[in-house]
Design a protein around this motif. Structure first.
Motif, short mmCIF file in Angstrom:
data_model
loop_
_atom_site.label_atom_id
_atom_site.label_comp_id
_atom_site.label_asym_id
_atom_site.label_seq_id
_atom_site.Cartn_x
_atom_site.Cartn_y
_atom_site.Cartn_z
N TYR A 1 0.91 -1.21 -0.26
CA TYR A 1 -0.23 -0.21 -0.17
C TYR A 1 0.91 1.08 -0.06
O TYR A 1 1.78 1.90 0.34
N ARG A 2 0.12 2.24 -0.80
CA ARG A 2 1.66 3.58 -1.23
C ARG A 2 0.25 4.16 -1.30
O ARG A 2 0.04 4.60 -1.76
N PRO A 3 -0.27 5.49 -0.04
CA PRO A 3 -0.17 6.35 0.46
C PRO A 3 -0.80 7.50 -1.00
O PRO A 3 0.58 8.28 -0.98
N ARG A 4 -1.57 8.06 -0.92
CA ARG A 4 -1.79 9.23 -1.72
C ARG A 4 -2.61 10.06 -1.28
O ARG A 4 -3.91 10.48 -1.08
N LEU A 5 -2.04 11.29 -0.69
CA LEU A 5 -2.82 12.21 -0.15
C LEU A 5 -3.18 13.54 -0.42
O LEU A 5 -4.04 14.23 -0.71
N GLY A 6 -2.27 14.15 -1.25
CA GLY A 6 -2.31 15.28 -1.83
C GLY A 6 -2.78 16.15 -0.78
O GLY A 6 -1.68 16.92 0.35
N ARG A 7 -3.27 16.83 -1.14
CA ARG A 7 -4.18 17.74 -0.15
C ARG A 7 -4.39 17.58 1.50
O ARG A 7 -4.91 18.22 2.40
N TYR A 8 -5.01 15.98 1.73
CA TYR A 8 -5.19 15.90 3.01
C TYR A 8 -3.97 15.52 4.16
O TYR A 8 -4.32 15.14 5.29
N LEU A 9 -3.22 15.88 3.42
CA LEU A 9 -1.93 15.71 4.24
C LEU A 9 -1.67 16.13 5.80
O LEU A 9 -1.95 15.50 6.56
N TRP A 10 -1.23 17.27 5.47
CA TRP A 10 -1.67 18.35 6.64
C TRP A 10 -2.41 18.02 7.24
O TRP A 10 -2.28 18.78 9.14
N PRO A 11 -4.16 18.02 7.35
CA PRO A 11 -5.18 18.28 7.87
C PRO A 11 -4.91 16.96 8.51
O PRO A 11 -5.01 16.46 10.17
N LEU A 12 -4.76 15.48 8.38
CA LEU A 12 -3.88 14.46 9.32
C LEU A 12 -2.38 14.39 10.71
O LEU A 12 -2.98 13.46 11.14
N LEU B 1 -13.13 14.34 14.26
CA LEU B 1 -11.99 15.58 13.04
C LEU B 1 -12.15 13.81 11.94
O LEU B 1 -12.11 14.11 10.73
N THR B 2 -11.55 13.53 13.10
CA THR B 2 -11.21 11.58 12.16
C THR B 2 -13.17 11.36 11.71
O THR B 2 -12.33 10.47 9.95
N LEU B 3 -13.99 11.59 11.75
CA LEU B 3 -15.18 11.27 11.13
C LEU B 3 -14.98 12.08 9.40
O LEU B 3 -15.52 11.43 9.23
N LYS B 4 -14.69 13.47 9.72
CA LYS B 4 -14.61 13.71 8.83
C LYS B 4 -13.85 13.85 7.85
O LYS B 4 -14.32 13.78 7.05
N LEU B 5 -12.61 13.28 8.12
CA LEU B 5 -11.14 13.11 7.63
C LEU B 5 -11.55 11.44 6.81
O LEU B 5 -10.88 11.19 6.23
N ALA B 6 -11.86 10.60 8.09
CA ALA B 6 -11.71 8.80 7.41
C ALA B 6 -12.71 8.11 7.83
O ALA B 6 -12.95 6.64 7.29
N GLY B 7 -14.06 9.08 7.16
CA GLY B 7 -15.03 8.74 7.96
C GLY B 7 -15.58 7.24 6.90
O GLY B 7 -15.15 7.35 5.72
N THR B 8 -17.56 6.83 6.83
CA THR B 8 -17.40 5.84 5.58
C THR B 8 -17.37 6.54 4.26
O THR B 8 -17.49 5.95 3.35
N HIS B 9 -17.51 7.78 4.36
CA HIS B 9 -17.72 8.89 2.61
C HIS B 9 -16.84 9.84 2.78
O HIS B 9 -16.65 10.10 1.69
N ARG C 1 -5.97 3.18 6.08
CA ARG C 1 -5.10 3.57 6.26
C ARG C 1 -3.87 3.81 6.19
O ARG C 1 -2.87 4.17 7.49
N ALA C 2 -3.70 5.00 5.30
CA ALA C 2 -3.61 6.78 5.77
C ALA C 2 -3.52 7.45 6.28
O ALA C 2 -2.71 7.47 6.69
N ALA C 3 -4.62 7.49 6.89
CA ALA C 3 -5.39 8.39 8.06
C ALA C 3 -4.70 7.80 9.15
O ALA C 3 -3.94 8.85 9.78
N VAL C 4 -4.50 6.71 9.39
CA VAL C 4 -3.94 6.08 10.70
C VAL C 4 -2.60 5.97 10.11
O VAL C 4 -1.77 6.39 11.73
N PHE C 5 -1.50 6.11 9.77
CA PHE C 5 -0.42 6.01 9.76
C PHE C 5 0.52 7.79 9.64
O PHE C 5 1.00 7.83 10.76
#
Length: 298
Positions: free
Chosen positions: A56-67, A167-175, A181-185
């Protein structure tokens, strides 16, 4: 709550209950800040190696800093606060104060995230806090300045957990667009943003700290390794999934069960006594969970 989510809830409580045991063993030898740093480091390394092995190789783009920010709130600050509390609070007390997190989540959700406050949530929280209060009477705590500082550190951690659950629900929730996996790491890497500077400050204030770490017994290092891999890396994978499936309020009810496991592990592994107060407190906590989990609202 589904049967699979309930199993995850109990497993998470067992892992987080064990974290207070691991810290109680590690902190006296490694001290608070190094314990917190190694917890975050072992967690990030364990998750990173597991994801790499899975290809697995995460591609986060604009989500890196929020995570990364999520990791600061969800892991970095709480790890440091609980490690500091472990220096001064008696066995299991950090877990007991941690159980106020759902109350913090109800308040934070209502004030900042437009969450409704239902009668079931209020009743469940009151019963849970009552159970925790009964558990606390099993070993009265002398309120010295050091103990009050430890309590304040625990409550600071609960506020962080309350904010981070939403914040977790907004960034890594179901939708959400980010893979869990990227969010946790990445969140564990974010924890190191706080912990590594704290380590540098501690080293500057205590130059002999590195020598102390090298000479620390293997038992202490083994406990901090388990703290990072089991009670952090594995636990956060379960926790993020629970938030995605059930929402933050139901996921945070896990903190009501954590003191029960903290007491249980202490009895099994540290020969700590059990009493009627433990049974009564556990019963109230079980009732609070039933009240909260039977509600159809999140």
């Amino acid at each position: 709550m589904s049967a699979s989510s309930l199993i995850r809830l109990i497993a998470l409580a067992a892992l987080w209950g064990g974290s207070f045991l691991f810290m109680r063993v590690a902190v006296p030898s490694l001290e608070a800040v190094p314990t917190a740093v190694m917890r975050g480091l072992f967690s990030a390394l364990g998750l990173g190696m597991a994801l790499w092995a899975m290809g697995y190789r995460p591609r986060l783009g604009r989500y890196l800093w929020p995570l990364l920010l999520l990791g600061v709130i969800n892991s970095g600050i709480p790890f440091l606060m609980y490690a500091l509390a472990a220096q001064v609070l008696p066995s299991g007390y950090s877990a007991i104060f941690n159980a106020t997190t759902p109350l913090m989540a109800v308040v934070v959700g209502a004030l900042f995230f437009a969450e409704g406050i239902t009668a079931a949530r209020v009743l469940g929280v009151v019963l849970g806090i009552g159970g925790v209060a009964v558990l606390a009477q099993a070993g009265p705590l002398e309120l010295t300045p050091a103990a009050l500082g430890g309590i304040a550190a625990c409550f600071a951690a609960t506020v962080c957990y309350a904010f981070s659950s939403f914040l977790t629900l907004k960034l890594a929730g179901t939708h959400a667009a980010v893979d869990m996996r990227a969010a946790v790491f990445i969140s564990q890497l974010g924890a190191l943003v706080v912990l590594l500077p704290a380590f540098c400050v501690a080293w500057w204030l205590e130059p002999g700290m590195l020598s102390q770490l090298v000479q620390a017994p293997l038992l202490a290092w083994g406990n901090v390794l388990l703290l990072g891999l089991l009670s952090t890396a594995l636990a956060y994978v379960i926790y993020f999934r629970l938030i995605a499936d059930e929402g933050p309020n139901k996921a945070l009810t896990v903190t009501f069960i954590v003191p029960v496991f903290a007491v249980l592990w202490g009895w099994l592994l540290l020969d700590e006594p059990l009493s009627a107060a433990h049974a009564a407190g556990g019963g109230l906590i079980a009732l609070s969970l039933w009240v909260v989990l039977r509600s159809k609202t999140q």
